[in-house]
Scaffold this active site. Structure first.
Site, PDB file in Angstrom:
ATOM      1  N   TYR A 286       0.833  -1.207   0.000  1.00 52.73           N
ATOM      2  CA  TYR A 286       0.000   0.000   0.000  1.00 52.73           C
ATOM      3  C   TYR A 286       0.870   1.262   0.000  1.00 52.73           C
ATOM      4  O   TYR A 286       1.710   1.444   0.886  1.00 52.73           O
ATOM      5  CB  TYR A 286      -0.914   0.046   1.230  1.00 52.73           C
ATOM      6  CG  TYR A 286      -1.945  -1.044   1.313  1.00 52.73           C
ATOM      7  CD1 TYR A 286      -2.332  -1.781   0.185  1.00 52.73           C
ATOM      8  CD2 TYR A 286      -2.553  -1.357   2.529  1.00 52.73           C
ATOM      9  CE1 TYR A 286      -3.282  -2.788   0.281  1.00 52.73           C
ATOM     10  CE2 TYR A 286      -3.512  -2.355   2.623  1.00 52.73           C
ATOM     11  CZ  TYR A 286      -3.865  -3.073   1.504  1.00 52.73           C
ATOM     12  OH  TYR A 286      -4.807  -4.065   1.604  1.00 52.73           O
TER      13      TYR A 286
ATOM     14  N   GLY B 252     -22.651   6.346  -1.097  1.00 47.49           N
ATOM     15  CA  GLY B 252     -23.457   7.182  -1.979  1.00 47.49           C
ATOM     16  C   GLY B 252     -22.748   8.317  -2.695  1.00 47.49           C
ATOM     17  O   GLY B 252     -23.319   8.917  -3.596  1.00 47.49           O
TER      18      GLY B 252
END
Length: 343
Positions: free
Chosen positions: A63, A220
């Site tokens: 990462y 969302g």
């Protein structure tokens, strides 16, 4: 005065590891779905998570550029009580380009990665050390044999597998008990329910779902606004083109159910995963303190059996458009993660 919320603690697997019921995935702090955050912000988020009862932190040697994520986590740990933290990191992804990912699982590589991660993190031991992806050319017994030696030397405490096939899990577990399996698991990625979860429960292995919010889909933002700049999701099958348009209908259903339960859609998504069992410990990541608090709030959301069924039914698997990952990552996922038998 607001009631003091206490983060529940659970046993992960049957080998003795105890963790917070919600973990924190550190990957995003050094960029993947968005730009990397400044180091002091990343450290502040990790410290805030700890102050709210999260003690299970997940990173990997792959990462961030040049092990940036492990270095960042290591710096944060210097400001926290090490003995109160369950630190997970991973090895096995040796690099890659557009054509594919290089996976290595040789004993020599396994040991060199562990020694390097200990240095990057600035720690004497790693609580949970995962094989990040499975090397399909090396018998799993050989990789596990070296990990077992590292356990005996006190450099790692527990062993985990990520995206391993059922056969590989069984064979690995026969060499040394596996504590946890890390797999993608969320409302729209449920393929581990049929075979993997029963297998883990049979063997006493904990389940650590990554991407429990569907890579942010159920939060969302991408639906309501747009994807962040420089996000790898611009190439993700479920977030692009016609697939994305079709998947928006699923989001709207989840948004309506969240209103009914008095929580946010992201909280509904994480709470649904949390309700899949005491042995299930999701590790949502975020780069914002506000979203961290929201994720922690999902632990307080309670569902009945009927609620869980209604939520599951709102995301019928045959309606989810697009495969769960890019083609390059698909080729190194669990369905291909078998290894040759030892000679």
């Amino acid at each position: 005065m607001a009631e003091q919320f206490e983060m529940p603690r659970v046993k992960l697997g049957t080998q003795g590891l105890e963790v917070s019921k919600l973990g924190y995935g550190c990957m995003g702090l050094t960029g993947i779905y968005n730009n990397p955050v400044p180091e002091e912000e990343g450290i502040a988020i990790i410290k805030e998570a700890f102050s709210k009862g999260i003690t299970f932190f997940d990173t990997s040697d792959i990462y961030g550029a040049n092990n940036a994520n492990e270095y960042l986590v290591g710096k944060a740990l210097k400001q926290l009580p090490r003995e109160q933290i369950e630190l997970a990191t991973k090895f096995g992804i040796a690099g890659g380009d557009a054509s594919g990912v290089i996976i290595k699982g040789s004993p020599e590589y396994t040991r060199s990665c562990c020694e390097s991660s200990l240095k990057h993190l600035g720690v004497d031991y790693i609580d949970l050390y995962y094989i990040h992806r499975i090397d399909q050319t090396v018998p799993i017994e050989e990789t596990m044999g070296e990990l077992k030696k590292l356990v005996n030397e006190g450099k790692i405490k527990y062993i985990g597998l990520s995206e391993a096939s059922p056969d590989t899990i069984r064979r690995a577990h026969a060499v040394h008990p596996i504590t946890a399996i890390q797999m993608e698991y969320s409302l729209w990625t449920r393929n581990i329910e049929e075979e993997f979860i029963p297998l883990c429960r049979e063997l006493g292995i904990g389940i650590v779902p990554y991407s429990p919010v569907g890579r942010g889909f159920f939060a969302g933002k991408a639906v309501v606004e747009s994807l962040p700049q420089n996000s790898s999701l611009e190439h993700h099958p479920r977030f692009t083109g016609e697939n994305f348009e079709r998947n928006k209908a699923i989001y709207i259903r989840i948004e309506n159910l969240a209103k009914k339960h008095g929580c946010t859609p992201a909280q509904l998504a994480v709470a649904w995963v949390l309700h899949q069992g005491d042995d299930v410990v999701p590790i949502p990541g975020t780069t914002k303190i506000k979203n961290l608090h929201e994720n922690i709030g999902s632990v307080k959301v309670k569902f009945t059996k009927d609620d869980l069924k209604e939520i599951s039914d709102a995301v019928p698997f045959d309606e989810v458009a697009g495969q769960k990952t890019t083609e390059v990552l698909h080729r190194i996922s669990a369905i291909y993660a078998n290894t040759p038998l030892p000679k």
